[in-house]
Write a protein that holds these residues in place. Sequence first.
Motif, PDB file in Angstrom:
ATOM      1  N   GLU A  74      -8.307   7.744   1.614  1.00 25.80           N
ATOM      2  CA  GLU A  74      -7.041   7.008   1.599  1.00 25.80           C
ATOM      3  C   GLU A  74      -6.363   7.111   0.231  1.00 25.80           C
ATOM      4  O   GLU A  74      -5.147   7.271   0.148  1.00 25.80           O
ATOM      5  CB  GLU A  74      -7.253   5.534   1.960  1.00 25.80           C
ATOM      6  CG  GLU A  74      -7.419   5.279   3.435  1.00 25.80           C
ATOM      7  CD  GLU A  74      -6.160   5.554   4.241  1.00 25.80           C
ATOM      8  OE1 GLU A  74      -5.036   5.349   3.732  1.00 25.80           O
ATOM      9  OE2 GLU A  74      -6.293   5.979   5.398  1.00 25.80           O
ATOM     10  N   ALA A 123      -2.950   5.893  -1.110  1.00 38.16           N
ATOM     11  CA  ALA A 123      -3.266   4.467  -1.099  1.00 38.16           C
ATOM     12  C   ALA A 123      -3.432   3.965  -2.532  1.00 38.16           C
ATOM     13  O   ALA A 123      -3.593   4.762  -3.466  1.00 38.16           O
ATOM     14  CB  ALA A 123      -4.545   4.217  -0.307  1.00 38.16           C
ATOM     15  N   LYS A 128      -3.028   0.812   2.078  1.00 34.28           N
ATOM     16  CA  LYS A 128      -3.288   2.154   2.601  1.00 34.28           C
ATOM     17  C   LYS A 128      -2.007   2.978   2.593  1.00 34.28           C
ATOM     18  O   LYS A 128      -0.906   2.433   2.575  1.00 34.28           O
ATOM     19  CB  LYS A 128      -3.840   2.072   4.023  1.00 34.28           C
ATOM     20  CG  LYS A 128      -5.178   1.362   4.082  1.00 34.28           C
ATOM     21  CD  LYS A 128      -5.642   1.186   5.504  1.00 34.28           C
ATOM     22  CE  LYS A 128      -6.938   0.394   5.513  1.00 34.28           C
ATOM     23  NZ  LYS A 128      -7.294  -0.095   6.837  1.00 34.28           N
TER      24      LYS A 128
END
Length: 105
Positions: free
Chosen positions: A18, A23, A49
């Motif tokens: 991620e 993220a 995220k």
Amino acid sequence: MAKIIGLDEMSVEEVYQELFKGAKFVVFLYCFSIVILTFKRSSSIYFIKSGEVALTKGIKYTLISLFLGWWGIPWGIIYTIQSIFVNFRGGKDVTLQVMSALRQN
């Protein structure tokens, strides 16, 4: 380390994937005033995220500042504006600090 909101029992590999996608770990600022005293605080750490909108996660902290922060003179007004500015930009990015702490454990 404190609980990080948004990890939802993700594995370390999933977190790294991620992060690679964009993220980040963020905190949101808020302030509140009592007569002449003003307090500036940070929220818990949120894992945002890739594809998620951080603004929606930080709206409650912005509202706290809007309704309770500006009462203190002069810091209430200053901290309220600062909190709103940071929160509308997606929060304060603390990804490097979190990753550094995770590597030490």
